[in-house]
Design a protein around this motif. Structure first.
Motif, PDB file in Angstrom:
ATOM      1  N   GLU A  94       0.842  -1.188   0.000  1.00  0.00           N
ATOM      2  CA  GLU A  94       0.000   0.000   0.000  1.00  0.00           C
ATOM      3  C   GLU A  94       0.883   1.247   0.000  1.00  0.00           C
ATOM      4  O   GLU A  94       2.112   1.164   0.056  1.00  0.00           O
ATOM      5  N   LYS A  95       0.252   2.404  -0.036  1.00  0.00           N
ATOM      6  CA  LYS A  95       0.973   3.670  -0.131  1.00  0.00           C
ATOM      7  C   LYS A  95       1.957   3.863   1.013  1.00  0.00           C
ATOM      8  O   LYS A  95       3.070   4.372   0.831  1.00  0.00           O
ATOM      9  N   ASP A  96       1.564   3.418   2.233  1.00  0.00           N
ATOM     10  CA  ASP A  96       2.429   3.603   3.403  1.00  0.00           C
ATOM     11  C   ASP A  96       3.491   2.521   3.534  1.00  0.00           C
ATOM     12  O   ASP A  96       4.248   2.495   4.500  1.00  0.00           O
ATOM     13  N   GLY A  97       3.564   1.605   2.570  1.00  0.00           N
ATOM     14  CA  GLY A  97       4.571   0.547   2.596  1.00  0.00           C
ATOM     15  C   GLY A  97       4.102  -0.748   3.216  1.00  0.00           C
ATOM     16  O   GLY A  97       4.839  -1.741   3.216  1.00  0.00           O
ATOM     17  N   ALA A  98       2.882  -0.772   3.752  1.00  0.00           N
ATOM     18  CA  ALA A  98       2.368  -2.001   4.361  1.00  0.00           C
ATOM     19  C   ALA A  98       2.266  -3.099   3.306  1.00  0.00           C
ATOM     20  O   ALA A  98       1.776  -2.870   2.195  1.00  0.00           O
ATOM     21  N   ALA A  99       2.731  -4.300   3.669  1.00  0.00           N
ATOM     22  CA  ALA A  99       2.701  -5.428   2.741  1.00  0.00           C
ATOM     23  C   ALA A  99       1.294  -6.010   2.659  1.00  0.00           C
ATOM     24  O   ALA A  99       0.660  -6.287   3.676  1.00  0.00           O
ATOM     25  N   LEU A 100       0.830  -6.196   1.441  1.00  0.00           N
ATOM     26  CA  LEU A 100      -0.486  -6.795   1.218  1.00  0.00           C
ATOM     27  C   LEU A 100      -0.384  -8.239   0.747  1.00  0.00           C
ATOM     28  O   LEU A 100      -1.247  -9.050   1.065  1.00  0.00           O
TER      29      LEU A 100
END
Length: 201
Positions: A94-100
């Motif tokens: 995601e935009k904040d770097g969270a892994a999906l």
């Protein structure tokens, strides 16, 4: 209400030797990002949609693997292609770097909160079959057989620790390294062995 996912970039990672010579000599590796694709934000309504999105990246990841690890100008053999596929992965973030999602070139996809199905199966087999058989070997005095089985069991547990740690540090809500080290009852420096991919002690 089901969570919605908003992928905004795909990172293509390659596996490299650990920069610390001691860990590298033991076979430890790290993932490093070699390319990034910015993607048009497209809300995904549930895990099934996220999985379909991740699976759609497999062929592109395979091309990335063959481009980076196959001899130029040659059609790679099955063994060379298989080896190349093991050295790459794609991370949907995601935009904040969270892994999906973590995508592998052989078609495996790991989503938030999931463990690799093969690893989960190995752990289930260890609990339901492996440990009782180890205890039986000990009861019957088959110490060599029991020790051999325990080494295999340790490998399964180490793989489980590695998988959980990878999710903990790259998941939607990364856990601080000092808390992970405390949970493992090791120092933060020792934790680096696990995060680097070392599977045995």
């Amino acid at each position: 209400m089901a969570r919605r996912f908003h992928p905004e970039r795909v990172e293509y990672d390659i596996r490299i030797a650990h920069p610390d010579p001691v860990y590298a000599a033991a076979g430890a590796t790290l993932w490093t990002t070699a390319a990034v694709d910015a993607v048009t934000p497209k809300p995904l309504n549930d895990l099934d949609a996220l999985k379909d999105y991740a699976l759609a990246l497999v062929s592109r990841l395979q091309d990335f693997a063959e481009h980076n690890f196959s001899p130029p100008g040659d059609v790679p053999s099955f063994s060379l292609r298989h080896d190349a596929y093991r050295k790459v992965r794609a991370m949907v973030r995601e935009k904040d770097g969270a892994a999906l999602a973590e995508v592998h070139a052989d078609g495996r996809v790991s989503l938030p909160g999931e463990l690799d199905p093969e690893l989960r199966g190995r752990l289930t087999g260890l609990v339901n079959v492996g440990l009782p058989m180890i205890l039986r070997s000990v009861d019957q005095g088959g110490y060599e057989s029991a020790l051999e089985s325990l080494v295999k069991a340790r490998s399964v547990v180490n793989s489980m620790l590695q998988a959980v740690l990878n999710m903990a540090v790259s998941g939607p809500e990364p856990v601080p390294r000092d808390k992970l080290a405390a949970a493992l009852r090791v120092s933060p420096a020792d934790l680096e062995r696990w995060y680097a991919g070392r599977s045995s002690t």
